[in-house]
Design a protein around this motif. Structure first.
Motif, PDB file in Angstrom:
ATOM      1  N   ASP A   1     -23.651   5.718  14.829  1.00  0.00           N
ATOM      2  CA  ASP A   1     -22.449   6.173  14.143  1.00  0.00           C
ATOM      3  C   ASP A   1     -22.200   5.324  12.902  1.00  0.00           C
ATOM      4  OD1 ASP A   1     -19.919   7.756  14.053  1.00  0.00           O
ATOM      5  OD2 ASP A   1     -19.034   5.777  14.320  1.00  0.00           O
ATOM      6  N   LEU A   2     -22.425   4.038  13.034  1.00  0.00           N
ATOM      7  CA  LEU A   2     -22.193   3.137  11.902  1.00  0.00           C
ATOM      8  C   LEU A   2     -23.246   3.312  10.805  1.00  0.00           C
ATOM      9  CD1 LEU A   2     -21.177  -0.079  13.878  1.00  0.00           C
ATOM     10  CD2 LEU A   2     -19.668   1.443  12.572  1.00  0.00           C
ATOM     11  N   SER A   3     -24.481   3.672  11.206  1.00  0.00           N
ATOM     12  CA  SER A   3     -25.536   3.851  10.203  1.00  0.00           C
ATOM     13  C   SER A   3     -25.547   5.260   9.623  1.00  0.00           C
ATOM     14  CB  SER A   3     -26.905   3.545  10.824  1.00  0.00           C
ATOM     15  OG  SER A   3     -27.263   4.549  11.770  1.00  0.00           O
ATOM     16  N   GLY A   4     -24.864   6.194  10.300  1.00  0.00           N
ATOM     17  CA  GLY A   4     -24.807   7.569   9.810  1.00  0.00           C
ATOM     18  C   GLY A   4     -26.007   8.409  10.185  1.00  0.00           C
ATOM     19  N   ASP A   5     -26.749   8.001  11.216  1.00  0.00           N
ATOM     20  CA  ASP A   5     -27.952   8.732  11.626  1.00  0.00           C
ATOM     21  C   ASP A   5     -27.706   9.485  12.936  1.00  0.00           C
ATOM     22  OD1 ASP A   5     -30.129   7.702   9.716  1.00  0.00           O
ATOM     23  OD2 ASP A   5     -29.189   5.851  10.419  1.00  0.00           O
ATOM     24  N   PRO A   6     -28.194  10.726  13.033  1.00  0.00           N
ATOM     25  CA  PRO A   6     -28.004  11.478  14.271  1.00  0.00           C
ATOM     26  C   PRO A   6     -28.934  11.035  15.400  1.00  0.00           C
ATOM     27  CG  PRO A   6     -29.214  12.800  12.696  1.00  0.00           C
ATOM     28  CD  PRO A   6     -28.794  11.562  11.970  1.00  0.00           C
ATOM     29  N   VAL A   7     -30.099  10.488  15.043  1.00  0.00           N
ATOM     30  CA  VAL A   7     -31.111  10.138  16.044  1.00  0.00           C
ATOM     31  C   VAL A   7     -31.713   8.780  15.702  1.00  0.00           C
ATOM     32  CG1 VAL A   7     -33.307  10.807  17.109  1.00  0.00           C
ATOM     33  CG2 VAL A   7     -31.656  12.572  16.461  1.00  0.00           C
ATOM     34  N   GLY A   8     -32.012   7.991  16.722  1.00  0.00           N
ATOM     35  CA  GLY A   8     -32.664   6.702  16.530  1.00  0.00           C
ATOM     36  C   GLY A   8     -33.743   6.485  17.570  1.00  0.00           C
ATOM     37  N   ILE A   9     -34.528   5.431  17.380  1.00  0.00           N
ATOM     38  CA  ILE A   9     -35.618   5.075  18.289  1.00  0.00           C
ATOM     39  C   ILE A   9     -35.292   3.717  18.908  1.00  0.00           C
ATOM     40  CG2 ILE A   9     -38.083   4.502  18.453  1.00  0.00           C
ATOM     41  CD1 ILE A   9     -38.504   6.299  15.979  1.00  0.00           C
ATOM     42  N   ALA A  10     -35.532   3.591  20.214  1.00  0.00           N
ATOM     43  CA  ALA A  10     -35.260   2.328  20.901  1.00  0.00           C
ATOM     44  C   ALA A  10     -36.369   1.321  20.645  1.00  0.00           C
ATOM     45  CB  ALA A  10     -35.120   2.564  22.395  1.00  0.00           C
ATOM     46  N   SER A  11     -35.976   0.062  20.467  1.00  0.00           N
ATOM     47  CA  SER A  11     -36.960  -1.006  20.331  1.00  0.00           C
ATOM     48  C   SER A  11     -37.159  -1.752  21.636  1.00  0.00           C
ATOM     49  CB  SER A  11     -36.514  -1.996  19.245  1.00  0.00           C
ATOM     50  OG  SER A  11     -35.252  -2.552  19.569  1.00  0.00           O
ATOM     51  N   ALA A  12     -36.059  -2.027  22.324  1.00  0.00           N
ATOM     52  CA  ALA A  12     -36.134  -2.819  23.550  1.00  0.00           C
ATOM     53  C   ALA A  12     -34.841  -2.663  24.334  1.00  0.00           C
ATOM     54  CB  ALA A  12     -36.375  -4.291  23.221  1.00  0.00           C
ATOM     55  N   ILE A  13     -34.906  -2.991  25.621  1.00  0.00           N
ATOM     56  CA  ILE A  13     -33.728  -3.064  26.480  1.00  0.00           C
ATOM     57  C   ILE A  13     -33.421  -4.532  26.735  1.00  0.00           C
ATOM     58  CG2 ILE A  13     -32.771  -2.543  28.754  1.00  0.00           C
ATOM     59  CD1 ILE A  13     -34.524  -0.065  28.841  1.00  0.00           C
ATOM     60  N   TRP A  14     -32.197  -4.926  26.483  1.00  0.00           N
ATOM     61  CA  TRP A  14     -31.798  -6.309  26.693  1.00  0.00           C
ATOM     62  C   TRP A  14     -32.018  -6.739  28.151  1.00  0.00           C
ATOM     63  CZ3 TRP A  14     -26.340  -7.179  24.118  1.00  0.00           C
ATOM     64  CH2 TRP A  14     -26.450  -6.987  22.730  1.00  0.00           C
ATOM     65  N   PRO A  15     -32.292  -8.008  28.380  1.00  0.00           N
ATOM     66  CA  PRO A  15     -32.296  -8.502  29.760  1.00  0.00           C
ATOM     67  C   PRO A  15     -30.885  -8.404  30.340  1.00  0.00           C
ATOM     68  CG  PRO A  15     -32.406 -10.336  28.202  1.00  0.00           C
ATOM     69  CD  PRO A  15     -32.560  -9.083  27.400  1.00  0.00           C
ATOM     70  N   HIS A  16     -30.802  -8.043  31.609  1.00  0.00           N
ATOM     71  CA  HIS A  16     -29.483  -7.843  32.212  1.00  0.00           C
ATOM     72  C   HIS A  16     -29.557  -8.028  33.719  1.00  0.00           C
ATOM     73  CE1 HIS A  16     -31.493  -3.903  32.100  1.00  0.00           C
ATOM     74  NE2 HIS A  16     -30.860  -3.644  33.234  1.00  0.00           N
ATOM     75  N   GLY A  17     -28.408  -8.242  34.322  1.00  0.00           N
ATOM     76  CA  GLY A  17     -28.376  -8.427  35.765  1.00  0.00           C
ATOM     77  C   GLY A  17     -26.969  -8.297  36.314  1.00  0.00           C
ATOM     78  N   ARG A  18     -26.901  -8.361  37.668  1.00  0.00           N
ATOM     79  CA  ARG A  18     -25.626  -8.293  38.375  1.00  0.00           C
ATOM     80  C   ARG A  18     -25.529  -9.485  39.324  1.00  0.00           C
ATOM     81  NH1 ARG A  18     -25.423  -1.835  40.124  1.00  0.00           N
ATOM     82  NH2 ARG A  18     -25.586  -0.997  37.993  1.00  0.00           N
ATOM     83  N   TRP A  19     -24.377 -10.145  39.280  1.00  0.00           N
ATOM     84  CA  TRP A  19     -24.136 -11.309  40.129  1.00  0.00           C
ATOM     85  C   TRP A  19     -22.858 -11.090  40.920  1.00  0.00           C
ATOM     86  CZ3 TRP A  19     -26.328 -11.249  35.438  1.00  0.00           C
ATOM     87  CH2 TRP A  19     -27.516 -11.963  35.241  1.00  0.00           C
ATOM     88  N   ARG A  20     -22.897 -11.415  42.218  1.00  0.00           N
ATOM     89  CA  ARG A  20     -21.707 -11.270  43.076  1.00  0.00           C
ATOM     90  C   ARG A  20     -21.056 -12.633  43.282  1.00  0.00           C
ATOM     91  NH1 ARG A  20     -23.713 -10.126  48.067  1.00  0.00           N
ATOM     92  NH2 ARG A  20     -22.921 -12.061  48.994  1.00  0.00           N
ATOM     93  N   PHE A  21     -19.773 -12.712  42.995  1.00  0.00           N
ATOM     94  CA  PHE A  21     -19.000 -13.939  43.160  1.00  0.00           C
ATOM     95  C   PHE A  21     -18.055 -13.751  44.351  1.00  0.00           C
ATOM     96  CE2 PHE A  21     -20.710 -14.458  39.054  1.00  0.00           C
ATOM     97  CZ  PHE A  21     -20.479 -15.741  38.583  1.00  0.00           C
ATOM     98  N   ASP A  22     -18.243 -14.536  45.413  1.00  0.00           N
ATOM     99  CA  ASP A  22     -17.397 -14.466  46.602  1.00  0.00           C
ATOM    100  C   ASP A  22     -16.463 -15.675  46.634  1.00  0.00           C
ATOM    101  OD1 ASP A  22     -18.781 -12.217  47.334  1.00  0.00           O
ATOM    102  OD2 ASP A  22     -20.030 -13.218  48.833  1.00  0.00           O
ATOM    103  N   PHE A  23     -15.182 -15.435  46.373  1.00  0.00           N
ATOM    104  CA  PHE A  23     -14.162 -16.488  46.435  1.00  0.00           C
ATOM    105  C   PHE A  23     -13.481 -16.394  47.802  1.00  0.00           C
ATOM    106  CE2 PHE A  23     -14.707 -15.475  41.963  1.00  0.00           C
ATOM    107  CZ  PHE A  23     -14.678 -16.717  41.338  1.00  0.00           C
ATOM    108  N   ARG A  24     -13.610 -17.446  48.631  1.00  0.00           N
ATOM    109  CA  ARG A  24     -13.071 -17.421  49.989  1.00  0.00           C
ATOM    110  C   ARG A  24     -11.916 -18.418  50.109  1.00  0.00           C
ATOM    111  NH1 ARG A  24     -16.678 -14.527  53.007  1.00  0.00           N
ATOM    112  NH2 ARG A  24     -18.769 -14.320  52.101  1.00  0.00           N
ATOM    113  N   GLY A  25     -10.741 -17.861  50.403  1.00  0.00           N
ATOM    114  CA  GLY A  25      -9.556 -18.689  50.573  1.00  0.00           C
ATOM    115  C   GLY A  25      -8.989 -18.553  51.971  1.00  0.00           C
ATOM    116  N   GLU A  26      -7.674 -18.415  52.050  1.00  0.00           N
ATOM    117  CA  GLU A  26      -7.008 -18.319  53.352  1.00  0.00           C
ATOM    118  C   GLU A  26      -5.939 -17.242  53.289  1.00  0.00           C
ATOM    119  OE1 GLU A  26      -5.231 -21.501  56.509  1.00  0.00           O
ATOM    120  OE2 GLU A  26      -4.432 -21.617  54.470  1.00  0.00           O
ATOM    121  N   ALA A  27      -6.031 -16.256  54.173  1.00  0.00           N
ATOM    122  CA  ALA A  27      -5.014 -15.214  54.236  1.00  0.00           C
ATOM    123  C   ALA A  27      -3.698 -15.801  54.726  1.00  0.00           C
ATOM    124  CB  ALA A  27      -5.467 -14.098  55.166  1.00  0.00           C
ATOM    125  N   ASN A  28      -2.600 -15.320  54.151  1.00  0.00           N
ATOM    126  CA  ASN A  28      -1.297 -15.833  54.551  1.00  0.00           C
ATOM    127  C   ASN A  28      -0.210 -14.867  54.097  1.00  0.00           C
ATOM    128  OD1 ASN A  28       0.516 -17.723  55.688  1.00  0.00           O
ATOM    129  ND2 ASN A  28      -0.725 -19.436  54.904  1.00  0.00           N
TER     130      ASN A  28
END
Length: 409
Positions: A194-221
């Motif tokens: 959209d910024l370049s004004g082109d309807p179609v483009g070609i991919a060069s690469a996919i960024w490295p990416h991942g998912r991480w789970r954060f478990d915070f354990r406290g005390e119910a009250n």
């Protein structure tokens, strides 16, 4: 059948009347309707239709056993309340490009395939690109059998209920060996075009990416009787970690998102005992990604200690940087650039992406490339996702030109 009529047929399937988004999750009724639509498109064109051992759908013009096949396509499933274009645009455009080539009287020198990869988004079982991962041997049958959805239903049970054999899951090297090139068309998930004004483009690469789970354990009250000073509230370090993720991503020129959270006991009048949040982070290079994730974890541990909360961090998935096949990428640029030169237009832009795709998973097994179609707002994974009709048609014509250059005499 034209692009527009195919799009109109597919558009209502799995659409939520409440949100306007799509809920096409793997091995559900909406998924079955999408799969039936794909089969109907294949049969109506006289293509050879088949489903592989991992539930991926294929439609063939010519015999894939001849080898060096050119394949295009994408996926039909969605994220929760996702948009209409992410995935389906590539499948509809694949059939439309084949129609265009037939109208041109193209003579095919290689087998041409259209594919719908199953469970690309991972919305139901929590792992993206299950169909292509299995085919490429990047997910074992045993690992796939351990996947469960939010209701505790296992992947094998869901597949069996949909009429497929989960015991057949596994690598498919013989099938992939027949593919000489895979080109995936996809709506851009960003605003570069959209910024370049082109309807179609070609991919060069996919960024490295991942998912991480954060478990915070406290005390119910009790929320009404427990003094603030006496609380071990895991929501507080979680909230501070969300802000830390934004800060670390901004400093590294990357992206980081806490987009999913689970709370126990999840009561309005209860201090939580557990807050579980999932971090999605992506960056243009591995060093930047490592910097972000390390910074987020460091901040999370400091905030957890401050509030007397325990923390576990688990990396649930990771994909390193994917450089698309340079020779194939350059060939796409040559094919599309030649037409641009003849019309006096600009060269087709080449751009990277932070989103994962089946093409990225397959890149270690077959030469892969991607085409992007302009997204005027950059919004994706949302009902607001869009692409203009003229740009969709431009994408079809660009894909037809590429397939003609790769598969025709």
């Amino acid at each position: 059948m034209s692009f527009h009529s195919m799009w109109a047929e597919l558009l209502p399937i799995g659409r939520s009347s409440a949100s306007g988004g799509y809920r096409r999750f793997a091995w559900t009724g909406a998924d079955a309707e999408c799969r039936a639509w794909f089969e109907a498109q294949a049969v109506s064109r006289g293509l050879r239709y088949e489903v592989d051992r991992n539930g991926n759908q294929w439609a063939w013009l010519g015999d894939p056993a001849d080898g060096d096949a050119v394949v295009t396509g994408s996926h039909l499933d969605s994220v929760p309340d996702g948009g209409a274009f992410d995935g389906p645009l590539g499948v509809v455009s694949a059939f439309a490009a084949l129609d265009e080539l037939r109208d041109r009287g193209a003579r095919f020198a290689k087998p041409l395939g259209v594919v719908n990869f199953g469970d690309e988004e991972g919305a139901r079982f929590g792992l993206a690109c299950v169909g292509s991962r299995l085919a490429a041997g990047r997910l074992t049958r045993e690992q796939a059998h351990r996947l469960t959805d939010g209701d505790g239903i296992t992947l094998p049970r869901a597949m069996a209920a949909a009429g497929y054999d989960p015991d057949a899951l596994g690598p498919d090297p013989e099938r992939l060996a027949r593919v000489g090139a895979f080109v995936e068309l996809h709506v851009e998930q960003g605003r570069a075009l959209d910024l370049s004004g082109d309807p179609v483009g070609i991919a060069s690469a996919i960024w490295p990416h991942g998912r991480w789970r954060f478990d915070f354990r406290g005390e119910a009250n009790h929320a009404g009787t427990t003094r603030l000073a006496d609380r071990r509230d895991p929501m507080l370090p979680y909230a501070e970690t969300v802000l830390a993720a934004r800060r670390e991503a901004r400093l590294a020129g990357a992206v980081a998102t806490f987009g999913k959270i689970a709370v126990e006991p999840n009561g309005v009048n209860a201090v939580p005992s557990l807050v579980r949040g999932w971090l999605d982070s992506r960056a243009a290079d591995q060093d930047s990604l490592d910097t972000v994730v390390t910074g987020v974890e460091k901040a999370a541990r400091a905030h957890a200690e401050e509030h007397g909360v325990d923390l576990d961090v688990v990396r649930e998935s990771f994909t390193p940087v994917v450089e698309f096949d340079h020779a194939l990428r350059d060939e796409l640029a040559r094919i599309l650039g030649k037409e641009a030169d003849e019309t006096g237009g600009l060269k087709v832009p080449v751009l990277g992406t932070g989103a994962g795709h089946d093409a990225g998973i397959l890149s270690g097994s077959v030469p892969t490339a991607m085409l992007f179609v302009r997204n005027p707002t950059g919004v994706s994974h949302s009902p607001a996702e869009s692409a203009a009709e003229d740009d969709c048609v431009a994408g079809v014509l660009a894909l037809a030109d590429v397939l003609e250059g790769l598969a025709c005499t």
